[in-house]
Design an enzyme around this catalytic site. Structure first.
Site, PDB file in Angstrom:
ATOM      1  N   ASP A 274       0.795  -1.235   0.000  1.00 27.27           N
ATOM      2  CA  ASP A 274       0.000   0.000   0.000  1.00 27.27           C
ATOM      3  C   ASP A 274       0.827   1.284   0.000  1.00 27.27           C
ATOM      4  O   ASP A 274       0.272   2.374  -0.143  1.00 27.27           O
ATOM      5  CB  ASP A 274      -0.974  -0.003   1.201  1.00 27.27           C
ATOM      6  CG  ASP A 274      -0.257  -0.190   2.557  1.00 27.27           C
ATOM      7  OD1 ASP A 274      -0.848  -0.820   3.457  1.00 27.27           O
ATOM      8  OD2 ASP A 274       0.890   0.280   2.701  1.00 27.27           O
TER       9      ASP A 274
ATOM     10  N   HIS B   6       6.615  -7.803  -1.211  1.00 30.49           N
ATOM     11  CA  HIS B   6       5.531  -8.342  -2.046  1.00 30.49           C
ATOM     12  C   HIS B   6       5.114  -7.368  -3.129  1.00 30.49           C
ATOM     13  O   HIS B   6       4.019  -7.494  -3.680  1.00 30.49           O
ATOM     14  CB  HIS B   6       4.329  -8.736  -1.175  1.00 30.49           C
ATOM     15  CG  HIS B   6       4.636  -9.908  -0.276  1.00 30.49           C
ATOM     16  ND1 HIS B   6       3.811 -10.303   0.749  1.00 30.49           N
ATOM     17  CD2 HIS B   6       5.699 -10.751  -0.237  1.00 30.49           C
ATOM     18  CE1 HIS B   6       4.341 -11.349   1.368  1.00 30.49           C
ATOM     19  NE2 HIS B   6       5.500 -11.632   0.789  1.00 30.49           N
TER      20      HIS B   6
ATOM     21  N   CYS C 219       3.221  -4.509 -26.835  1.00 29.24           N
ATOM     22  CA  CYS C 219       3.598  -5.850 -27.347  1.00 29.24           C
ATOM     23  C   CYS C 219       2.376  -6.748 -27.459  1.00 29.24           C
ATOM     24  O   CYS C 219       2.460  -7.887 -27.903  1.00 29.24           O
ATOM     25  CB  CYS C 219       4.629  -6.484 -26.407  1.00 29.24           C
ATOM     26  SG  CYS C 219       3.884  -7.207 -24.914  1.00 29.24           S
TER      27      CYS C 219
ATOM     28  N   GLY D  36       2.067  -6.605  13.190  1.00 31.83           N
ATOM     29  CA  GLY D  36       0.869  -6.741  12.361  1.00 31.83           C
ATOM     30  C   GLY D  36       0.949  -7.784  11.271  1.00 31.83           C
ATOM     31  O   GLY D  36       0.420  -7.586  10.173  1.00 31.83           O
ATOM     32  N   THR D  37       1.625  -8.902  11.569  1.00 32.69           N
ATOM     33  CA  THR D  37       1.655  -9.976  10.577  1.00 32.69           C
ATOM     34  C   THR D  37       1.298 -11.297  11.230  1.00 32.69           C
ATOM     35  O   THR D  37       1.659 -11.587  12.365  1.00 32.69           O
ATOM     36  CB  THR D  37       3.037 -10.092   9.894  1.00 32.69           C
ATOM     37  OG1 THR D  37       3.004 -11.180   8.946  1.00 32.69           O
ATOM     38  CG2 THR D  37       4.158 -10.327  10.883  1.00 32.69           C
ATOM     39  N   SER D  38       0.563 -12.130  10.486  1.00 31.57           N
ATOM     40  CA  SER D  38       0.138 -13.440  11.007  1.00 31.57           C
ATOM     41  C   SER D  38       1.293 -14.432  10.965  1.00 31.57           C
ATOM     42  O   SER D  38       1.178 -15.559  11.463  1.00 31.57           O
ATOM     43  CB  SER D  38      -1.044 -13.969  10.189  1.00 31.57           C
ATOM     44  OG  SER D  38      -0.659 -14.066   8.809  1.00 31.57           O
TER      45      SER D  38
ATOM     46  N   PRO E 203      -2.325  -7.787  18.345  1.00 28.28           N
ATOM     47  CA  PRO E 203      -3.332  -8.104  19.372  1.00 28.28           C
ATOM     48  C   PRO E 203      -3.540  -9.611  19.533  1.00 28.28           C
ATOM     49  O   PRO E 203      -4.029 -10.079  20.543  1.00 28.28           O
ATOM     50  CB  PRO E 203      -4.613  -7.436  18.840  1.00 28.28           C
ATOM     51  CG  PRO E 203      -4.187  -6.508  17.770  1.00 28.28           C
ATOM     52  CD  PRO E 203      -2.888  -7.014  17.244  1.00 28.28           C
ATOM     53  N   GLU E 204      -3.177 -10.379  18.478  1.00 27.02           N
ATOM     54  CA  GLU E 204      -3.398 -11.836  18.517  1.00 27.02           C
ATOM     55  C   GLU E 204      -2.065 -12.586  18.580  1.00 27.02           C
ATOM     56  O   GLU E 204      -1.041 -12.080  18.150  1.00 27.02           O
ATOM     57  CB  GLU E 204      -4.116 -12.284  17.226  1.00 27.02           C
ATOM     58  CG  GLU E 204      -5.239 -11.386  16.766  1.00 27.02           C
ATOM     59  CD  GLU E 204      -6.604 -12.006  17.060  1.00 27.02           C
ATOM     60  OE1 GLU E 204      -7.535 -11.237  17.329  1.00 27.02           O
ATOM     61  OE2 GLU E 204      -6.681 -13.239  17.066  1.00 27.02           O
TER      62      GLU E 204
HETATM   63  N1  APR Z   1      -2.206  -3.739  14.911  1.00 26.96           N
HETATM   64  C1  APR Z   1      -1.353  -4.802  14.856  1.00 26.96           C
HETATM   65  N2  APR Z   1      -1.693  -5.998  14.329  1.00 26.96           N
HETATM   66  C2  APR Z   1      -2.947  -6.134  13.846  1.00 26.96           C
HETATM   67  C3  APR Z   1      -3.892  -5.079  13.861  1.00 26.96           C
HETATM   68  C4  APR Z   1      -3.467  -3.850  14.429  1.00 26.96           C
HETATM   69  N3  APR Z   1      -4.302  -2.795  14.492  1.00 26.96           N
HETATM   70  N4  APR Z   1      -5.049  -5.538  13.292  1.00 26.96           N
HETATM   71  C5  APR Z   1      -4.820  -6.819  12.924  1.00 26.96           C
HETATM   72  N5  APR Z   1      -3.568  -7.179  13.262  1.00 26.96           N
HETATM   73  C6  APR Z   1      -2.885  -8.452  13.031  1.00 26.96           C
HETATM   74  C7  APR Z   1      -3.775  -9.662  12.992  1.00 26.96           C
HETATM   75  O1  APR Z   1      -3.921 -10.209  14.305  1.00 26.96           O
HETATM   76  C8  APR Z   1      -2.970 -10.611  12.091  1.00 26.96           C
HETATM   77  O2  APR Z   1      -2.069 -11.406  12.859  1.00 26.96           O
HETATM   78  O3  APR Z   1      -2.302  -8.357  11.743  1.00 26.96           O
HETATM   79  C9  APR Z   1      -2.155  -9.668  11.212  1.00 26.96           C
HETATM   80  C10 APR Z   1      -2.611  -9.641   9.762  1.00 26.96           C
HETATM   81  O4  APR Z   1      -2.349 -10.910   9.215  1.00 26.96           O
HETATM   82  P1  APR Z   1      -2.696 -11.180   7.673  1.00 26.96           P
HETATM   83  O5  APR Z   1      -4.046 -10.649   7.377  1.00 26.96           O
HETATM   84  O6  APR Z   1      -2.390 -12.625   7.414  1.00 26.96           O
HETATM   85  O7  APR Z   1      -1.668 -10.266   6.868  1.00 26.96           O
HETATM   86  P2  APR Z   1      -0.130 -10.544   6.579  1.00 26.96           P
HETATM   87  O8  APR Z   1       0.517 -11.221   7.739  1.00 26.96           O
HETATM   88  O9  APR Z   1       0.447  -9.266   6.113  1.00 26.96           O
HETATM   89  O10 APR Z   1      -0.206 -11.573   5.330  1.00 26.96           O
HETATM   90  C11 APR Z   1       1.026 -11.919   4.722  1.00 26.96           C
HETATM   91  O11 APR Z   1      -0.157 -13.004   2.928  1.00 26.96           O
HETATM   92  O12 APR Z   1      -1.942 -12.990   1.460  1.00 26.96           O
HETATM   93  C12 APR Z   1      -0.589 -12.755   1.582  1.00 26.96           C
HETATM   94  O13 APR Z   1       0.668 -11.320   0.242  1.00 26.96           O
HETATM   95  C13 APR Z   1      -0.274 -11.318   1.269  1.00 26.96           C
HETATM   96  O14 APR Z   1       1.426  -9.903   2.252  1.00 26.96           O
HETATM   97  C14 APR Z   1       0.339 -10.778   2.560  1.00 26.96           C
HETATM   98  C15 APR Z   1       0.835 -12.045   3.240  1.00 26.96           C
END
Ligand code: APR
Length: 250
Positions: A106, A121, A152, A189-191, A216-217
């Protein structure tokens, strides 16, 4: 050290850090109104990634895939950096070097003022030709409704890494170098489920970084962290920066 407390250890580590890495996922943009992927109301709960975010889907249904990205661009191009993005940019005033390694497409870290942003990404703000690779970096195509053809004859697509595609080599190399050199590695903020990106925190830990999760998770990497902060990034990061600023001005 677990829980929502932000420890003094972390603030001390930041105060003595040579290099801080902010490794971010969709969660850091959630408070800017940009949907995450795997939350209960996330993008993958409404759309099938295999039907949208891969080359086969694009070649089979170019217009559908293009429209899905245009819909996401609508949201993203109107989104503003939130206090989490801004705090990461402000960290640069307080430590010698900050490197942002993001999975997000973004552009909000750069918009917040971060000076080094490694986009693992790709970016939704640029396009290229699926056939000849010609880049279309200008904004002209960002609001065009129909998928466009390159000179092309190939189809033009977003400069986003799709499932099954390799990450940009230069971005991966630099991200690994920064993870190895990091004094403090903030995973925000990543899963932590999509590799190779999710392997970076473990590389950082192996080379001695102080590893912190801001989410948060729980995630599958929570148990590998030295500290977990169960707060939203827009709340935790400004507090971390404020406490570091206080410590450094004392
Ligand atoms: N602050 C911090 N973390 C947050 C918040 C917040 N306000 N809101 C949500 N989260 C957390 C969620 O708990 C989750 O663990 O952000 C995480 C988002 O996880 P995903 O939706 O899986 O996103 P991401 O980890 O970026 O995914 C990785 O997967 O689909 C592909 O290419 C895509 O780059 C992406 C990659």
């Amino acid at each position: 050290m677990n829980g929502t407390m932000i420890s003094n250890t972390l603030i001390d580590r930041l105060a003595n850090a040579r290099l801080v890495v902010a490794f971010t996922g969709a969660g850091v943009s959630a408070e800017s109104g940009v949907a995450t992927f795997r939350a209960t109301d996330g993008l993958w709960s409404r759309f099938k990634p295999e039907e949208l975010a891969n080359v086969q889907a694009f070649l089979a249904n170019p217009q559908m895939v293009w429209e899905w990205y245009q819909a996401r661009r609508d949201v993203i191009l109107n989104a503003r950096p939130n206090p989490g993005h801004i705090a990461i940019a402000e960290l640069e005033e307080l430590v010698p070097k900050v490197s942002v390694i993001t999975q997000n497409i973004d552009g909000l870290h750069a918009a917040a003022g971060s000076s080094e942003v490694i986009e693992l990404h790709g970016t939704i703000r640029k396009n290229f030709c699926q056939s000849c690779g010609k880049r279309y970096d200008d904004d002209a195509l960002l609001t065009v409704e129909d998928v466009q053809r390159c000179g092309c004859g190939g189809m033009i697509r977003p400069q986003v890494v799709w499932f099954g595609e390799n990450l940009p080599e230069d971005a991966v190399t630099l991200a690994e170098e920064r993870s190895i050199a990091a004094s403090v590695f903030l995973s925000i903020g990543t899963s932590s489920v999509v590799y190779p990106a999710a392997g970076l925190p473990l590389i950082a830990r192996e080379y001695g970084a102080y590893l912190v999760e801001v989410n948060p998770e729980e995630t599958p990497l929570s148990h590998s962290m030295h500290e977990t902060i169960r707060l939203a990034s827009g709340e935790a990061l400004p507090e971390i920066v404020a406490r570091l600023r206080t410590l450094k001005s004392a």
